[in-house]
Design a protein around this motif. Structure first.
Motif, PDB file in Angstrom:
ATOM      1  N   ILE A 416     -18.695 -26.187   8.758  1.00 55.14           N
ATOM      2  CA  ILE A 416     -17.555 -25.617   8.040  1.00 55.14           C
ATOM      3  C   ILE A 416     -17.655 -24.091   8.164  1.00 55.14           C
ATOM      4  O   ILE A 416     -18.758 -23.552   8.246  1.00 55.14           O
ATOM      5  N   ASP A 417     -16.531 -23.414   8.202  1.00 53.23           N
ATOM      6  CA  ASP A 417     -16.564 -21.950   8.314  1.00 53.23           C
ATOM      7  C   ASP A 417     -17.316 -21.362   7.132  1.00 53.23           C
ATOM      8  O   ASP A 417     -17.014 -21.684   5.968  1.00 53.23           O
ATOM      9  N   ILE A 418     -18.271 -20.478   7.432  1.00 52.89           N
ATOM     10  CA  ILE A 418     -18.997 -19.783   6.364  1.00 52.89           C
ATOM     11  C   ILE A 418     -19.152 -18.318   6.788  1.00 52.89           C
ATOM     12  O   ILE A 418     -18.731 -17.935   7.880  1.00 52.89           O
ATOM     13  N   TYR A 430     -17.495 -20.657  12.840  1.00 52.91           N
ATOM     14  CA  TYR A 430     -18.255 -21.654  13.597  1.00 52.91           C
ATOM     15  C   TYR A 430     -17.794 -23.081  13.300  1.00 52.91           C
ATOM     16  O   TYR A 430     -18.213 -24.014  13.953  1.00 52.91           O
ATOM     17  N   GLY A 431     -16.964 -23.243  12.261  1.00 49.49           N
ATOM     18  CA  GLY A 431     -16.766 -24.562  11.678  1.00 49.49           C
ATOM     19  C   GLY A 431     -15.965 -25.565  12.481  1.00 49.49           C
ATOM     20  O   GLY A 431     -15.157 -25.225  13.347  1.00 49.49           O
ATOM     21  N   LEU A 432     -16.201 -26.824  12.122  1.00 53.71           N
ATOM     22  CA  LEU A 432     -15.335 -27.926  12.540  1.00 53.71           C
ATOM     23  C   LEU A 432     -14.225 -28.037  11.496  1.00 53.71           C
ATOM     24  O   LEU A 432     -13.209 -28.660  11.709  1.00 53.71           O
ATOM     25  N   ILE A 433     -14.516 -27.420  10.352  1.00 54.02           N
ATOM     26  CA  ILE A 433     -13.571 -27.406   9.229  1.00 54.02           C
ATOM     27  C   ILE A 433     -13.222 -25.938   8.952  1.00 54.02           C
ATOM     28  O   ILE A 433     -14.126 -25.105   8.778  1.00 54.02           O
ATOM     29  N   TYR A 434     -11.944 -25.661   8.958  1.00 55.22           N
ATOM     30  CA  TYR A 434     -11.463 -24.296   8.704  1.00 55.22           C
ATOM     31  C   TYR A 434     -11.404 -24.066   7.202  1.00 55.22           C
ATOM     32  O   TYR A 434     -11.027 -24.954   6.442  1.00 55.22           O
ATOM     33  N   VAL A 435     -11.783 -22.847   6.766  1.00 51.88           N
ATOM     34  CA  VAL A 435     -11.608 -22.500   5.350  1.00 51.88           C
ATOM     35  C   VAL A 435     -10.644 -21.321   5.276  1.00 51.88           C
ATOM     36  O   VAL A 435     -10.865 -20.285   5.927  1.00 51.88           O
ATOM     37  N   ASP A 436      -9.607 -21.501   4.500  1.00 49.62           N
ATOM     38  CA  ASP A 436      -8.548 -20.494   4.451  1.00 49.62           C
ATOM     39  C   ASP A 436      -8.923 -19.321   3.549  1.00 49.62           C
ATOM     40  O   ASP A 436      -8.470 -19.233   2.408  1.00 49.62           O
TER      41      ASP A 436
END
Ligand code: BG6
Length: 468
Positions: A416-418, A430-436
């Motif tokens: 997940i984006d961090i 870097y994520g497979l999951i975007y964080v807005d």
């Protein structure tokens, strides 16, 4: 058809508390070394401030707010089919100042819930005990330059080994321990260019790790404790013997950390160097035996890039905090942040480490930091991330299939984006999951599955057979 990856191969992803959790002052948490690092960028280094300065922005304070989203996040890891989740316990949640007699129950309860969530989704946790999160309260002792800190660390280890017995069996004593040679503040709250200071701090971390390994085994014989190496691997700039020698020296500077932790003693080349430059290690009676008895059970490492080193490298590295060797590899493309992309180098690195130590290996970080774009329909087409991960996994397969290297698992960085550790940016994703959220920490914190999410899910489901 022959299947490469054994059943039980630890597929998953990796994060670190200070880059993920936020809530830097909730749950009675104390300040860590990460909490006084401002945001930087590719060109502007992060600053370490004297305490928290009101007007400055500190990305770790909110990060991506995993602290309040952990159920949703771990559920997404479950949906990905993770077998393993590498995370860190933030030491300052358990011992806010680092030197208390009693642990902080609120902090312990938070990780109880995390491990409960992992269990619910059939995910095996792999816990890093210290991932760039040294308590600021230990600075009054001189942090890791003081032997007392070994005992504070062991008190923390004992607390979490006992508390999470039966819930966690894989541990890493220090993230990227060799960062003490390049970014000592991150490695352990040490802010000095002096090699004597850095090597004293590294010595105490070696000792602490060796004692923690033995303690972990005593508390639960099922425990496995690994070391973690920041994967610096390099090629000589040319066949010029001077370039080759410079490359050997560079690799010694990095690999001696693995030598100590995997073999249980300092290598001769390092002892000779210390003698030459007048560095004295603070060995006390019994320490040699401790290092030997506390050899790690496995070697884990991060792999992002490779370097080129030549005779000018020592000059170029001088005074620089990060690793800059002064050479580029003309055969390799680079990421937007200038990191050389080298999948074949991953196979090479696995061979180098296995030839040298003959113990199980694990890739615990590998991934690409890139700027992602959310389309109008809310999708993120991160084909470059899929390409990066696919090509690296293919090379890992070759190391297993063709070279017989025992690889325990692969946790990509980061599911997940961090926050980026080196720059403090959010846009280096870097994520497979975007964080807005953006670089100022503004946004909805909504989680969005990228294309790479669906791809990696298939990889895990097929146990690494489906890579296209
Ligand atoms: C490793 C660290 O060095 O690389 C992580 O263990 C870090 O904490 C990762 O996030 C990627 O580096 P960066 O600087 O791009 O976040």
């Amino acid at each position: 058809m022959n299947k490469t990856f054994p059943n039980g191969f630890l597929w998953g992803g990796a994060t670190a508390a200070n880059q993920f959790e936020g809530a830097y002052n909730e749950g009675s948490k104390g300040l860590s070394t990460a909490d006084v690092m401002t945001a930087g960028s590719h060109d502007v280094p992060r600053e370490i401030t004297d305490g928290i300065v009101k007007e400055r922005y500190y990305p770790s304070h909110v990060a991506v707010d995993h602290y309040h989203h952990f159920e949703e996040d771990i559920e997404l890891f479950g949906e990905l089919g993770f077998k393993c989740y590498r995370m860190s316990i933030n030491w300052t949640r358990i011992f806010p100042q680092g030197d208390e007699e009693q642990a902080n129950e609120e902090g312990l309860r938070f990780y109880d819930e995390i491990f409960e969530a992992c269990k619910k989704h059939g995910i095996e946790p792999l816990v890093t005990l210290s991932h760039f999160e040294t308590p600021m309260g230990l600075l009054k002792y001189g942090s890791w330059t003081n032997r007392k800190v070994v005992n504070f660390y062991l008190r923390y280890c004992e607390t979490v080994f006992n508390r999470y017995k039966g819930k966690v069996k894989y541990w890493i004593s220090f993230n990227e321990i060799n960062v003490m040679s390049t970014k000592p503040w991150m490695a352990g709250g040490v802010n000095s260019d002096d090699e004597q200071v850095r090597m004293t701090a590294a010595f105490h971390q070696f000792l602490a790790s060796a004692k923690a390994v033995q303690m972990a085994h005593r508390i639960d014989p099922d425990n496995k404790v690994g070391m973690m190496y920041a994967g610096h691997f390099s090629y000589p700039n040319s066949p010029d013997p001077e370039d080759v020698q410079a490359n050997d020296d560079f690799m010694h500077k990095m690999l001696f950390y693995c030598d100590v932790q995997c073999r249980g003693y300092y290598p001769d080349y390092k002892l000779k160097e210390f003698e030459r430059v007048g560095i004295v290690l603070p060995f006390k009676e019994g320490d040699k035996e401790e290092l030997l008895r506390g050899k790690v059970d496995f070697l884990s490492y991060s792999y992002y890039l490779t370097h080129v080193v030549g005779k000018e490298t020592s000059l170029a590295m001088k005074g620089l905090n990060g690793v800059k060797t002064g050479y580029n590899n003309p055969y390799l493309p680079t990421t937007e942040w200038g990191w050389a992309i080298n999948p074949m180098g991953l196979r090479h690195s696995l061979n180098v480490l296995y030839d040298r130590y003959q113990i199980p290996l694990m890739i615990v970080e590998n991934g690409i930091g890139a700027v992602d774009h959310v389309e109008e329909d809310g999708t993120v087409h991160d084909v470059y991330r899929i390409d990066y991960l696919r090509e690296h996994i293919k090379e890992m397969k070759k190391a297993i299939d063709l070279d017989g290297v025992p690889v325990m698992g692969y946790t990509m960085w980061s599911p997940i984006d961090i926050i980026s550790a080196s720059t403090g940016e959010m846009k280096k994703r870097y994520g497979l999951i975007y964080v807005d959220i953006n670089d100022q920490g503004e946004g909805t914190f909504k989680r969005i599955r990228k294309d790479s999410f669906y791809w990696y899910k298939k990889v895990i489901l097929s146990n690494g057979e489906h890579l296209e």
